[in-house]
Design a protein around this motif. Structure first.
Motif, PDB file in Angstrom:
ATOM      1  N   LEU A  97       5.683  29.349  25.101  1.00  0.00           N
ATOM      2  CA  LEU A  97       6.706  30.123  25.803  1.00  0.00           C
ATOM      3  C   LEU A  97       7.429  29.252  26.821  1.00  0.00           C
ATOM      4  N   TYR A 100       9.812  27.207  24.981  1.00  0.00           N
ATOM      5  CA  TYR A 100      10.948  28.036  24.562  1.00  0.00           C
ATOM      6  C   TYR A 100      11.921  28.248  25.711  1.00  0.00           C
ATOM      7  N   HIS A 101      11.354  28.514  26.898  1.00  0.00           N
ATOM      8  CA  HIS A 101      12.220  28.735  28.056  1.00  0.00           C
ATOM      9  C   HIS A 101      13.047  27.507  28.377  1.00  0.00           C
ATOM     10  N   TRP A 103      13.902  25.121  26.313  1.00  0.00           N
ATOM     11  CA  TRP A 103      14.905  24.953  25.254  1.00  0.00           C
ATOM     12  C   TRP A 103      16.066  25.933  25.449  1.00  0.00           C
ATOM     13  N   ARG A 104      15.684  27.142  25.769  1.00  0.00           N
ATOM     14  CA  ARG A 104      16.691  28.197  25.907  1.00  0.00           C
ATOM     15  C   ARG A 104      17.647  27.859  27.040  1.00  0.00           C
ATOM     16  N   GLU A 134      14.252  39.189  21.420  1.00  0.00           N
ATOM     17  CA  GLU A 134      13.587  38.307  22.371  1.00  0.00           C
ATOM     18  C   GLU A 134      12.882  39.132  23.446  1.00  0.00           C
TER      19      GLU A 134
END
Lengths: 160, 1255
Positions: A97, A100-101, A103-104, A134
């Protein structure tokens, strides 16, 4: 039974996760409102003056969209705490996670201030659907994490 | 109609006997409508039919029967008749008129009665007659009637219709004709609406459509037979059996009402009948309504008000009214309708109405309602209240015919429309097609023509044959010729239409082996496919010019759509210039209580009191006011209201639709005056253009204007009334911009006109010695925003270089060495979000920013364009602009500015798109800010803006056979009226994959794909976008091969509907926006992408796939007539060097530029006669004009080029390219079927696709 740093981390994570769950729910509601905004204005507006209701809703949505950065920071914060506490398994579970954060946020649209959502593309159905999904996924993750931290906290307290 | 005495054509008449009967009009009522209709129908049908089914629709309108009278009666009776049906006559009428102008007169005498079927009130029509004499008037009426129909029919039909009308007109009444013509025009544009008025317009109509004329003629003839007479003039009438269609229609509607009683004039009767049929059709839609029949008329009336009075009015009474005076045109037929009797008066009335309308509108602005941001809410309110009002509508006023000046640009609209019209006709039949084009052409002329022509009309009309006529009788000689011709066309077309009906699918599904088919490109322009609906709906459907769907057969479920691998979406051109548009003023705007859909032609009436929404299926009550039809003055016929008879209507909105009082028109010019800008010299052109057009800026007495210039500082100009000269105020603090004075920077245009003119005169020389090279665009925009935020309006920014100071400064990002890179193209997205945020702020304050970028160097359009993209502005780019070194760009700027400054504009607009439950909007393309899932916020709307929407199917559509889409554009007109323009499109739902393929609109699909590809290039990469385009072809063709054909062919097979798909995709890949390997400047590429996003379909298609014509041998074969010019129609050539012969000269129409390529061995006659040089060697390298030579070939070439040019909003530049000149690479890069160093030839591309499919 001792109150270790690890136990403290879990307790803190527990509280913060509760906040994240709250953020996630708000996030979901915000996107849902964006999406269904138009569907039945009449029903929605029957109760109150439509304008007031609308303004309230817009504010709520704006706030929800602004919670993105706090959410990322909170999550990153207790990841660091777990790192310090050497809770490797917990850290490993949180790494996806966190990645992901990162990358986001790296791939966010060009914008000068902080933020993730571009008001000009947010209404695109693909993006909207993605954001909703999401939100649900994160909610599920945080809920599971919440119980895991609870378990982790007790385990640490009991075992040490 | 049939019967009666009049008689119209007996044959036809059979059906309608009753009505005809006697003159009695009334009979109609009694009589069953249907029959009569049929009769009329035949004649009309023929005419109309050919063009395509569309005609029918028109007919429907007619239904009311009233018309019928129209023709004959009208004329004669005008008075009497008015009441008679509005238009029934219409269709016929035209013909009749044509036929017998004389007759017409007779008729008039005769009488009228027809109309009546429906309630008497109507009346309408006859007016014209009054004036002129019966004859002429009658014809007018007829025409008008027909027009209406045609309009319904819309595009497709319209052409035919038009012609019919016009002919009539011409013959009958010269004077009137003019009016009719107009209407015709409008038809083209907007089928639905107002044809009726057309009659008046005649001239146009006639001119425009030769073929149509022909048809009309035919009809006339037919009429004559049947009716007896009308046809007088043309002896040989065809026996015109009514077309089948008509019959159908008739039956449907059952119109019986019939009114045809028409007086004895046969012709009239015919007309009526036809009308009836038309109405019937309509009726069919709403069964109940049909019965009543009256509705049709109403509708017509309504229409008139709208856009062009002419048209609408036409319908009923209108005709009469119009006929008389040209003036009426605009105004109003409608009015006339209402007031049956007095023709003369009508004229007056019309004007009056018009005036009233305006007045009424003006008042509208309410301050109030606080809320409404969005229409919807407001609207709701309106609804609730709606019932209250009762019937103001009856008053003529209520329907305003005119919009104030907005429509002036008819031309432009027409331009756009042309294509569409044809489309509607759609019928595949070849014949129709030709007709279609004509219409469109015609249309354009109309705009202009109107005024002038009128006088000529009649005569002109007679000439039918040629557009020429308008002016003169002289032409009349042509008539015979024309008639015959047309007739032929019509017949064939009509037949074609018929056959199409039954076999449309097969045709569009016929497998085509792409690799074997060498000439895939048709010789004539490609028109939009017509949805496979029943005739009534087809006629009522929205014009493809305004509203197109990539799949005209909507798949039943997302699964089916996925199988087809085709994009599903809509292409909109909502604010297109229309020549006719029904404008409705009513206290109650009827909308669905649940989904807020506006009532439209595709709703169903459960009974008199209730209607079922076609989008959400809720059953709603019909408000009391809606029960009353002001046009017919009848009660209880809600289905005949104009809202239910036209798929494109405009409402004058009440205060419920306002958040604040309507804003005045406010224009602010933000001008770059740095050294670079002064050097380029654009200021001179701008100031000149602006002072010339100052009076033509759309607006009312509140219009405000202001100027800001900037270099490294920002200069404001105090233009307060009373000053002796403009006062310049300089703000040098660009980090914190403030306004030097709170007011007087934006001043009233009329109060300070002298100062403004002084400033415009002084500006070009004021900065001539400047040495300031910096440009503080960002701060200047912030200042502009502050200036505009209290009111909103339009900001026009002229920029000539990269902004280099203050907020929003940009760096050069382009690496010239990467221009021809085949790999990665970077920097397609903005470098900063400054401009986007600014645009959003502007959008929130109802301000749009239009960008004119005139630069010779890289200016980072990708970043700058954001200021327009999100504020609903527009973008113009003039690379290498210099007023002396590049005169063609300078000329283009001048022409573009003229259009830009004078075109219609809407302020503080929002557009909502609704679709049937189960479908949902997915992504929007265009310039706007998306405020909600279906709501676009448009600070400004201009007639040249197009939009695209991607759709997805969320729920299965198995329980419905039709889906509808509705766009509602709420805006404040430049006159301060709040208006809502509503377009409704209806499409069938299919369950088989084959049907889905049969209904593909390949042009719409390619435009939607282009939009999607632009998004993809920006969000992902250009190569991704290119791959996606190729995959779109591969996937759809392989899906077709494996699911529909069910055979694994080694050959590349496509259904006919998709046969151009690979070609267009290849064209896209070679388009500036997406090409790789060819040197392309980044700004050019970004500009091409911006254009793809915001151009309407017609213009975008030319950009993607230019049209190539051979022009050294232009002949009049198949030529069309526009105004009084003959415009040759050379066949399209495929875009390949193999088609270029050294002996020829070719014209390529790329949308924004024309190239005339002259071959080395080109005939000296051509060079001398057209180019004005003795031989090839003496042609200069840079030639941008065709000289006006007094030779036939020069005239043809020029009229062709002018015609092409008139069809678009931005004036294209003409380049004459010699075979040897270096400029020829420009030309050759558009030959997309040929191989280039970096890209496939068409054949190679096909092989590539085939390979991909086989994998």
């Amino acid at each position: 039974m001792a109150f270790t740093f690890a136990a403290f981390c879990y307790m803190l994570a527990l509280l913060l996760t509760a906040a994240l769950i709250f953020f996630a729910i708000w996030h979901i509601i915000a996107f849902d409102e964006l999406k269904t905004d138009y569907k039945n204005p009449i029903d929605q507006c029957n109760t109150l003056n439509p304008t007031v209701e609308k303004v309230k809703k817009i504010k709520r949505v704006k706030i929800a969209l602004k919670l993105v950065l706090p959410e990322y920071l909170i999550h990153a914060f207790f990841c660091v705490m777990f790192l310090c506490a050497a809770e490797w398994l917990t850290l490993a579970l949180n790494m996806p996670l966190l990645a992901y954060h990162i990358w986001r946020y790296m791939s966010r649209p060009v914008m000068s201030g902080p933020g993730l959502y571009d008001p000009t593309t947010i209404m695109n159905a693909d993006i909207l659907a993605y954001c909703q999904k999401e939100g649900w996924c994160k909610l599920a993750f945080y809920l599971l994490a919440f119980f895991y931290y609870l378990y982790g906290m007790i385990y640490v307290l009991v075992s040490s | 109609m049939s019967a009666p005495a009049g008689s119209p054509h007996p044959a036809a008449s059979t059906r309608i006997p009753p009505k005809l009967g006697g003159a009695a009009v009334s009979g109609a009522a009694a009589g069953p409508g249907p029959a009569p209709h049929q009769q009329n129908g035949p004649a009309q049908n023929q005419m109309q039919v050919p063009p395509g089914y569309g005609l029918h629709p028109q007919n429907y309108n007619v239904p009311s029967g009233h018309y019928s009278q129209g023709p004959g009666k009208t004329t004669s009776l005008p008075l009497d008749s008015q009441s008679g049906g509005y238009y029934s006559g219409v269709y016929t009428i035209p013909t009749q008129n044509v036929v017998t102008p004389n007759t017409a007169n007779q008729q008039s005498g005769a009488q009228q009665i027809y109309g009546r079927g429906p309630p008497a009130p109507h009346i309408v029509g006859s007016t014209p007659g009054y004036f002129q004499g019966a004859a002429s008037s009658s014809s007018h009426l007829h025409t008008s009637a027909s027009q209406p129909y045609s309009s319904f029919v819309n595009h497709y039909n319209s052409p035919a219709m038009y012609s019919a009308n016009s002919p009539a007109v011409s013959q009958g009444f010269p004077s009137t004709c003019g009016h009719y013509a107009v209407s015709t025009v409008s038809n083209a544009a907007y089928p639905s609406v107002s044809y009726p008025s057309l009659p008046a317009g005649d001239p146009y109509g006639q001119q425009m459509f030769t073929s149509q004329n022909a048809s009309t003629i035919r009809s006339v003839r037919e009429n004559s037979f049947s009716g007896q007479n009308t046809a007088v003039s043309h002896p040989s009438p065809l026996p015109p059996p009514p077309s089948q269609q008509y019959h159908q229609q008739l039956s449907l509607s059952g119109y019986s009402p019939l009114s045809w009683s028409a007086s004895g004039l046969p012709s009239t009767q015919d007309n009526l009948i036809r009308n009836h049929s038309g109405s019937l059709a309509t009726a069919n839609n709403n069964p109940n309504a049909v019965a009543e029949s009256s509705s049709c008329p109403v509708m017509q009336t309504v229409q008139p008000p709208e856009s062009s009075p002419v048209v609408s009015t036409v319908v009923s009474g209108a005709s009469s009214a119009r006929a008389p005076p040209t003036a009426n045109h605009l105004v109003e037929t409608v009015a006339s309708v209402t007031q049956p009797s007095e023709l003369l008066q009508q004229k007056g009335m019309q004007y009056g109405d018009y005036v009233n309308n305006q007045a009424s509108s003006a008042p509208t602005p309410l301050s109030s309602t606080s809320d409404d941001e969005e229409e919807e809410e407001d609207e709701e309110a309106g609804v609730d209240s709606s019932s209250t009002t009762s019937s103001a509508s009856p008053m003529p006023n209520s329907y305003d015919a005119l919009e104030g000046g907005s429509y002036p640009d008819m031309l432009s609209s027409s331009a756009s429309s042309p294509a569409p019209d044809p489309a509607p006709e759609s019928d595949p039949a070849p014949a129709p097609v030709p007709a279609v084009p004509q219409p469109s052409k015609t249309t354009k002329p109309f705009g202009y023509g109107y005024p002038t022509l009128q006088p000529g009309y009649q005569n002109a009309a007679a000439p039918l044959s040629s557009g020429v006529q308008p002016s003169s009788p002289v032409y009349s000689g042509f008539q015979p010729y024309a008639q015959q011709y047309p007739g032929m066309n019509q017949l064939s077309s009509s037949f074609g239409g018929l056959s199409l009906q039954s076999s449309a699918q097969p045709e569009s599904l016929r497998p085509v082996n792409l690799t074997q088919e060498r000439n895939i490109l048709p010789m004539t322009p490609v028109w939009a496919p017509v949805p496979n609906l029943n005739l009534d709906l087809k006629k009522l459907n929205c014009s493809p010019d305004s509203f197109r769907c990539t799949l005209t057969n909507i798949p039943q479920s997302q699964v089916l759509l996925n199988k087809a691998k085709l994009p599903l979406g809509l292409l909109l051109h909502p604010f297109r210039d229309l020549t006719q548009l029904p404008v409705i003023t009513s206290n109650t705007i009827v909308r669905c209580r649940s989904c807020r859909t506006y009532i439209n032609p595709f709703v169903s009436f459960i009974d008199q009191r209730r209607w079922k929404c076609n989008l959400c299926y809720r059953v709603n009550d019909v408000p009391e006011e809606f029960m009353y039809n002001p046009l017919t003055r009848s009660y209880g016929e809600p289905h005949k209201r104009p809202e239910v008879q036209n798929s494109t209507v405009e409402f004058i909105a009440s205060s419920d639709y306002m958040l604040r009082p309507p804003q005045p028109a406010v224009y602010l010019f933000v001008l770059d005056v740095s050294h670079n800008a002064v050097e380029a010299g654009y200021l001179t052109i701008l100031c000149q253009s602006l002072s010339e057009n100052l009076d033509k800026l759309p607006g009312d007495s509140r219009t405000r204007i202001g100027f800001v210039t900037f270099d490294s500082t920002i200069h404001f100009y105090n233009l307060q009334e009373g000053l002796s000269q403009p006062q310049m105020l300089i703000v040098s603090d660009i980090d914190d911009v403030f306004l030097p004075t709170p007011d007087s920077l934006l001043v009233n245009l009329y109060e300070s006109k002298e100062l403004i003119k002084d400033l415009l005169n002084a500006l070009p020389n004021m900065f001539i010695n400047t040495r300031e090279t910096h440009s503080a665009l960002g701060p200047a925009l912030q200042a502009a925003f502050k200036l505009m935020s209290p009111t909103g309006g339009r900001v026009s920014v002229f920029q000539t270089q990269l902004p280099s100071l203050g907020a929003g400064l940009l760096q050069s990002r382009e690496d010239p060495n990467q221009r021809s890179s085949t790999k990665v193209v970077q920097h397609l997205g903005p470098a900063t979000d400054f401009y986007k945020k600014l645009a959003l702020d502007c959008s929130g304050q109802q301000t749009a920013v239009d960008l004119f970028l005139l630069s010779s160097q890289y200016s980072d359009l990708a970043s700058l364009a954001c200021m327009s993209k999100y504020s609903a502005g527009c973008i113009y780019y003039y690379p290498s602009f210099h007023y002396t070194h590049n005169p063609s760009q300078a000329e283009k700027l001048q022409k573009d500015l003229k259009r830009y400054l004078t075109r219609k504009i809407g302020f503080e607009a929002v557009m909502r798109i609704r679709c049937t439950k189960g479908l949902s909007m997915h992504t929007f393309h265009g310039n706007f800010f998306v405020r909600s899932t279906d709501l676009l916020s448009l600070a400004n709307i201009n007639p040249d803006a197009g939009f695209a929407v991607q759709l997805s199917i969320e729920e299965s559509l198995t329980d419905t056979s039709l889906v509808c889409f509705q766009t509602a554009l709420l805006y404040t007109s430049s006159k301060g009226e709040r208006r809502i323009r509503v377009h409704t499109l209806c499409l069938p739902v299919v369950s088989s994959l084959a049907d889905v393929y049969a209904g593909v609109d390949v042009q719409a699909a390619i435009c939607l794909l282009a939009n999607m590809a632009v998004d993809r290039s920006i969000s992902s990469s250009l190569s991704d976008a290119r791959d996606a385009l190729v995959n779109a072809v591969v996937d759809s063709l392989s899906a077709y091969g494996s699911t529909v054909l069910n055979v694994q062919h080694s050959a590349l097979i496509a259904p006919t509907s998709l046969k151009l798909f690979p070609l267009y995709v290849l064209a896209l890949l070679k388009q500036k926006a997406f090409r790789t390997g060819t040197s392309t400047r980044l700004d050019d590429r970004v500009y091409a992408m911006c254009q793809i996003k915001c151009q309407p379909l017609v213009h975008l298609m030319k950009m993607i796939h230019p049209n190539l014509y051979r022009i050294d041998r232009l002949t009049d074969e198949g030529a069309i007539h526009v105004n009084d010019r003959v415009v040759p129609q050379p066949p399209l050539q495929k875009l390949s060097a193999e088609k270029l012969t050294r002996e020829g000269a070719f014209l390529m129409d790329c949308g924004s530029a024309f190239y005339i390529w002259v071959g080395k061995s080109c005939d000296n006659n051509f060079i001398e006669d057209v180019l004005g040089y003795p031989n090839f060697a003496s042609i200069p390298q840079k030639m941008a004009h065709l000289p006006e030579l007094d030779t036939l070939s020069s005239e043809r070439a020029r009229s062709f080029v002018t015609w092409l040019r008139d069809s678009r909003p931005l004036s294209p530049i003409l380049h004459v390219v010699k075979d040897e000149s270096p400029a020829k690479t420009e030309f050759f890069q558009h030959l997309i079927e040929d191989r280039t160093e970096a890209a496939f030839s068409y054949y190679e591309f096909l092989l590539h696709i085939q390979q991909q499919i086989c994998k």
